[in-house]
Design an enzyme around this catalytic site. Structure first.
Site, PDB file in Angstrom:
ATOM      1  N   GLU A   1      41.483  26.323  32.241  1.00 32.17           N
ATOM      2  CA  GLU A   1      42.500  25.963  33.196  1.00 32.17           C
ATOM      3  C   GLU A   1      43.085  24.816  32.991  1.00 32.17           C
ATOM      4  O   GLU A   1      44.541  24.742  32.933  1.00 32.17           O
ATOM      5  CB  GLU A   1      42.050  25.984  34.562  1.00 32.17           C
ATOM      6  CG  GLU A   1      41.378  27.243  35.166  1.00 32.17           C
ATOM      7  CD  GLU A   1      41.051  27.112  36.515  1.00 32.17           C
ATOM      8  OE1 GLU A   1      41.362  25.867  37.109  1.00 32.17           O
ATOM      9  OE2 GLU A   1      40.668  28.157  37.023  1.00 32.17           O
ATOM     10  N   GLU A   2      42.656  23.706  32.318  1.00 31.69           N
ATOM     11  CA  GLU A   2      43.160  22.537  31.896  1.00 31.69           C
ATOM     12  C   GLU A   2      44.496  23.009  30.791  1.00 31.69           C
ATOM     13  O   GLU A   2      45.553  22.132  30.853  1.00 31.69           O
ATOM     14  CB  GLU A   2      42.240  21.550  31.215  1.00 31.69           C
ATOM     15  CG  GLU A   2      42.675  20.468  30.689  1.00 31.69           C
ATOM     16  CD  GLU A   2      41.904  19.463  30.196  1.00 31.69           C
ATOM     17  OE1 GLU A   2      42.090  18.472  29.086  1.00 31.69           O
ATOM     18  OE2 GLU A   2      40.599  19.594  30.462  1.00 31.69           O
ATOM     19  N   ARG A   3      44.085  23.944  29.870  1.00 38.63           N
ATOM     20  CA  ARG A   3      45.050  24.181  28.711  1.00 38.63           C
ATOM     21  C   ARG A   3      46.394  24.873  29.327  1.00 38.63           C
ATOM     22  O   ARG A   3      47.406  24.594  28.891  1.00 38.63           O
ATOM     23  CB  ARG A   3      44.180  25.016  27.552  1.00 38.63           C
ATOM     24  CG  ARG A   3      43.388  23.951  26.932  1.00 38.63           C
ATOM     25  CD  ARG A   3      42.294  24.892  26.267  1.00 38.63           C
ATOM     26  NE  ARG A   3      41.374  23.701  25.464  1.00 38.63           N
ATOM     27  CZ  ARG A   3      40.282  24.164  24.875  1.00 38.63           C
ATOM     28  NH1 ARG A   3      39.723  25.592  24.924  1.00 38.63           N
ATOM     29  NH2 ARG A   3      39.433  23.107  24.397  1.00 38.63           N
TER      30      ARG A   3
ATOM     31  N   GLY B   1      48.319  22.263  31.184  1.00 40.05           N
ATOM     32  CA  GLY B   1      48.963  21.341  30.289  1.00 40.05           C
ATOM     33  C   GLY B   1      50.222  22.193  29.848  1.00 40.05           C
ATOM     34  O   GLY B   1      51.312  21.387  29.698  1.00 40.05           O
TER      35      GLY B   1
END
Length: 385
Positions: free
Chosen positions: A241-243, A246
């Site tokens: 989810e972070e990727r 971002g």
């Protein structure tokens, strides 16, 4: 992926917040090297923007991840990268594992106030000798009665100087390096925690970043997220989810880079014509915008797979890799078209150039993404050993 009226309403709310509560203060925050996270997050919490995908019983809205991506795109309309980064840490880096795997007691104590904007969260994973190589961390959490005793240090920690708690990855046993780690919630005010000096960074200057040192920090074992030994797995899930977040966050920032360059080169005259009239410039800008649209398509496809419950590891890594490449190449090319003015810090293209450079490093460097992709393609030599 099709956006609904509800997505568009979320976009409008977020865009209005950015225009009224972020952008008027960006210059001040960039100079100060931080922004008032507690004040900004509280306002966001009041609008429900910090808990879009989180459970309703803890103050979230419980929408699917496509809404998070729509939100991430809009916060990319900020005139800096640092504030959106700090927001992303709160929503998509420090709280997903807590929301999914934490006990109800833990979620009431830490997740609920984080979603309300009453607590600032920080993710404490990277170390001086373990950045992208997460499995190599050396911070330890050793059991002592009903507590853990934590020793070690973390580096490059976003929100560190304002955080109320850390989502900490630590070794909790001597087993396999992929099965000996746990995620633990660590309140920032505990004895033995020292926050180092704020780091003076190339970019993302409105986001406070600092090292953290843990010296015999005692934390109750009930602050463990999920099961002991599953921390590496939980962190890898958070990374997906972070990727995606971002990549989404960078779309508008890249378009701002392109559009501001169009405006500048149209107005700037050289050799009797606008710079924009040079084919090398308007062709390159056309190519850049096409690449941004390709990234947007990859992001939307990845998001739909994630919403459907499919394994998104391969496509999310590809999306992150593409974002890392474009956030290096597009600001660099645009800055060249600005000439000497692009080298001046006060210009927006200069800030974008500095801020975007982190994308190819944070959340897993480009080289790590290529390693993941090649392993999943079956071409990595390690797969043949």
């Amino acid at each position: 992926m099709i956006f609904t009226q509800e997505h568009e309403e979320l976009r409008r709310t977020t865009k209005s917040f950015i225009e009224n509560e972020i952008n008027p203060f960006v210059e001040e925050w960039e100079l100060a090297g931080h922004f008032p996270a507690k004040e900004v997050f509280k306002k966001m919490g009041n609008l429900g923007l910090l808990g879009i995908t989180k459970p309703e019983q803890f103050g979230g809205i419980a929408l699917d991840y496509s809404y998070e991506v729509a939100f991430a795109e809009e916060i990319g309309g900020a005139m800096c990268g640092g504030v959106p980064l700090a927001i992303g840490v709160q929503t998509n880096m420090a709280t997903p594992a807590l929301a999914q795997f934490g006990s109800n007691e833990l979620r009431h104590e830490f997740l609920a106030p984080a979603l309300a904007g009453e607590m600032v969260a920080s993710i404490a994973v990277s170390e001086p000798a373990a950045g992208s190589d997460v499995a190599s961390i050396t911070t330890n959490a050793i059991k002592d009665g009903d507590d853990y005793i934590i020793n070690g240090s973390k580096m490059w920690i976003t929100n560190a100087t304002q955080a109320d708690f850390f989502c900490l990855l630590a070794n909790t046993s001597d087993g396999s390096r992929h099965r000996n780690k746990s995620l633990i919630i660590v309140p920032a005010n505990l004895p033995g925690i020292t926050i180092g000096e704020k780091l003076n960074k190339l970019g993302m200057r409105s986001s406070d970043t600092a090292p953290i040192f843990f010296d015999n920090v005692r934390v109750p074992q009930r602050y463990l997220i999920g099961e002991e030994g599953n921390g590496f797995t939980y962190q890898m899930l958070q990374f997906q989810e972070e990727r995606l977040f971002g990549a989404a966050m960078n779309l508008k920032y890249l378009e701002l880079c392109i559009n501001s360059t169009i405006d500048y080169t149209r107005d700037r005259k050289a050799f009797g014509q606008s710079l924009l009239d040079n084919q090398v410039i308007h062709f390159r800008l056309a190519e850049m915008q096409s690449e941004v649209e390709a990234l947007r398509s990859m992001l939307y496809r990845s998001t739909q797979m994630h919403v459907n419950g499919d394994d998104v590891s391969l496509l999310a890594s590809m999306t992150k890799l593409k974002a890392g490449k474009l956030t290096r190449e597009i600001p660099d090319a645009c800055l060249q078209f600005w000439g000497g003015m692009g080298y001046i810090e006060e210009t927006i293209v200069n800030r974008i150039y500095r801020d975007c450079r982190l994308t190819a490093i944070g959340g897993g460097a480009d080289e790590v993404m290529m390693g993941i992709i090649s392993k999943m393609m079956g071409t990595h030599p390690g797969k043949n050993k």
